[in-house]
Design an enzyme around this catalytic site. Structure first.
Site, PDB file in Angstrom:
ATOM      1  N   HIS A   1       0.848  -1.186   0.000  1.00 29.14           N
ATOM      2  CA  HIS A   1       0.000   0.000   0.000  1.00 29.14           C
ATOM      3  C   HIS A   1       0.887   1.240   0.000  1.00 29.14           C
ATOM      4  CE1 HIS A   1       1.163  -0.597   4.175  1.00 29.14           C
ATOM      5  NE2 HIS A   1       0.870   0.675   4.423  1.00 29.14           N
TER       6      HIS A   1
ATOM      7  N   ASP B   1       0.863   5.183   1.882  1.00 29.48           N
ATOM      8  CA  ASP B   1       0.213   5.888   2.986  1.00 29.48           C
ATOM      9  C   ASP B   1      -0.462   7.132   2.432  1.00 29.48           C
ATOM     10  OD1 ASP B   1       1.144   3.991   4.747  1.00 29.48           O
ATOM     11  OD2 ASP B   1       2.894   5.156   5.352  1.00 29.48           O
TER      12      ASP B   1
ATOM     13  N   ARG C   1       7.801  -8.960  15.523  1.00 30.56           N
ATOM     14  CA  ARG C   1       8.214  -7.600  15.130  1.00 30.56           C
ATOM     15  C   ARG C   1       7.163  -6.618  15.611  1.00 30.56           C
ATOM     16  NH1 ARG C   1       7.199  -4.239  10.491  1.00 30.56           N
ATOM     17  NH2 ARG C   1       8.860  -2.693  10.267  1.00 30.56           N
TER      18      ARG C   1
END
Length: 319
Positions: free
Chosen positions: A194, A196, A261
Site C-alpha cells: 500500500h 500511505d 516484530r
C-alpha cells in the site's frame, strides 16, 4: 538483527539497495538537499541523530509490548477497531487481511486518555507514554517537512508543517505487532502492499526486519531494522502537493519465522478541510498540474472505500 525470510511470494524480485540515510546533525542546507533527493528517488529515507530521547521511545515500546502480550480476551476489550482501537488480522473494512495485531489512535490527548482505560491496567501511564511519543514524532515530522520546503525553494517553509501542527490535524498513530510465524519456514504478509495517504509517515520498529519498499512494480527492497533510527516515507498528500516531484512509495510488512516484530507509526495528516492542490512553485509549463484539487476529507473518503493495494491518486488525475 533478525531479518525476515526474503521472498514470500514467487515471481517477485528482491533487490538489496543502500537506502538514503539522513543525519540531522549535518548542516541544514546539506540535509535539505539530501532529503529532497531521497524523496524524489525513493519517497523514503532513514533519519539518524533525530534528537528524540531514548526514554520516550523505550517507554512507548514497553507499554506496547505489555499490551500485545496480554490474553486474547484482554486485548479484545480495546476493540473492535472502528477505526480506532484494537484490531487483529482484519485491516480496514474492505476485506484486507494480514498477520498483524494493532492499536490505532487519533492524536487527541483526551481521546487517548479515554481509550487507554480499555488498554492498560495503568491507563494514566499508558496514555502519558503515547502522548509523549506522539508529541516527539510530530515535532520531528514538522522539522522534516520544513527542511523539505526549504529544499524545494518554497517561500512559505511552514506550508506542510502548518497542516501537521493544526489543532484540527487528522494525524493518526498506529502500533503494529507481527507475531512470529514459527509454524512456517517462510514469512507471511503481515500488512499488504500500500501507500500511505497522509503527508509523511514517521516509523520506528524493534530489531526485527520485515519492512519492504517497492520502488518499481515487481521489485521489493528489504529495509534493514535499526531501533535507534526512524524511517520516513512520503505519503499521497505530499506526492500531490509536489505535483509528483516526490513519490508516495509502495511498501509492505512481512512476518518473521524467529521473532515477533513491532512497529510504531505516526501518520502526519492535514485537517479535513485542507486542500491537496499542488503548490504553485511545483507547477510549470514543463510540468503542468497533474491532480485535481480535492480536500483531504474527500480523498480520505475515497481511500477508505478501496482495498489496501488499490491506486488512489490515479482516480484524481487530470485527464
Amino acid at each position: 538483527m533478525v531479518v525476515a525470510s526474503p521472498n514470500p511470494i514467487r515471481n517477485e524480485k528482491i533487490q538489496v539497495l543502500d537506502l538514503p540515510v539522513i543525519d540531522l546533525s549535518a548542516p541544514r542546507s546539506v540535509v535539505s538537499k539530501l532529503i529532497v533527493k531521497a524523496c524524489e528517488d525513493y519517497g523514503f529515507f532513514k533519519v539518524i541523530n533525530h534528537g528524540i530521547p531514548e526514554e520516550v521511545i523505550s517507554r512507548m515500546e514497553g507499554e506496547s509490548l505489555a499490551f500485545f502480550s496480554k490474553t486474547v480476551s484482554e486485548k479484545q476489550r480495546a476493540g473492535p477497531a472502528n477505526p480506532f482501537g484494537y484490531g487483529c488480522k482484519n485491516i480496514g473494512h474492505n476485506g484486507d487481511m494480514g498477520e498483524v495485531e494493532y492499536l490505532l489512535f487519533n492524536t487527541d490527548k483526551a481521546s487517548i486518555a479515554q481509550r487507554s482505560k480499555t488498554i492498560s491496567n495503568e491507563p494514566t501511564k499508558f496514555s502519558s507514554a503515547v502522548s509523549d511519543y506522539i508529541e516527539a514524532v510530530r515535532d520531528l515530522a514538522c522539522e522534516l517537512s520544513e527542511v523539505i520546503a526549504e529544499g524545494l525553494w518554497v517561500p512559505d517553509t511552514s506550508v506542510f508543517s502548518r497542516l501537521i501542527r493544526d489543532v484540527e490535524s487528522d494525524s493518526v498513530f498506529r502500533l503494529n505487532y507481527y507475531p512470529l510465524t514459527s509454524s512456517s519456514p517462510t514469512s507471511k504478509v503481515g500488512f499488504g502492499e500500500h501507500t500511505d495517504p497522509q503527508i509523511l509517515t514517521v516509523l520506528r520498529s524493534n530489531d526485527v526486519g520485515g519492512l519492504q519498499i517497492s520502488p518499481q512494480d515487481g521489485v521489493w527492497v528489504p529495509v534493514p531494522s535499526d531501533p535507534a533510527a526512524f524511517w520516513v516515507n512520503v505519503g499521497d498528500v505530499l506526492q500531490a502537493m509536489t505535483n509528483e516531484r516526490f513519490v508516495s512509495v509502495k511498501h509492505r510488512a512481512l512476518t518473521n519465522s524467529f521473532k515477533s516484530r513491532m512497529s510504531m507509526a505516526y501518520f502526519a495528516g492535514p485537517p479535513l478541510n485542507a486542500s491537496m492542490k499542488a503548490l504553485p512553485e511545483m507547477v510549470t509549463p514543463e510540468h503542468p498540474l497533474i491532480y485535481k484539487a480535492v480536500t483531504w476529507a474527500e480523498y480520505k473518503k475515497t481511500t477508505y472505500s478501496l482495498r489496501l493495494s488499490d491506486s488512489r491518486l490515479n482516480l484524481f488525475r487530470i485527464s
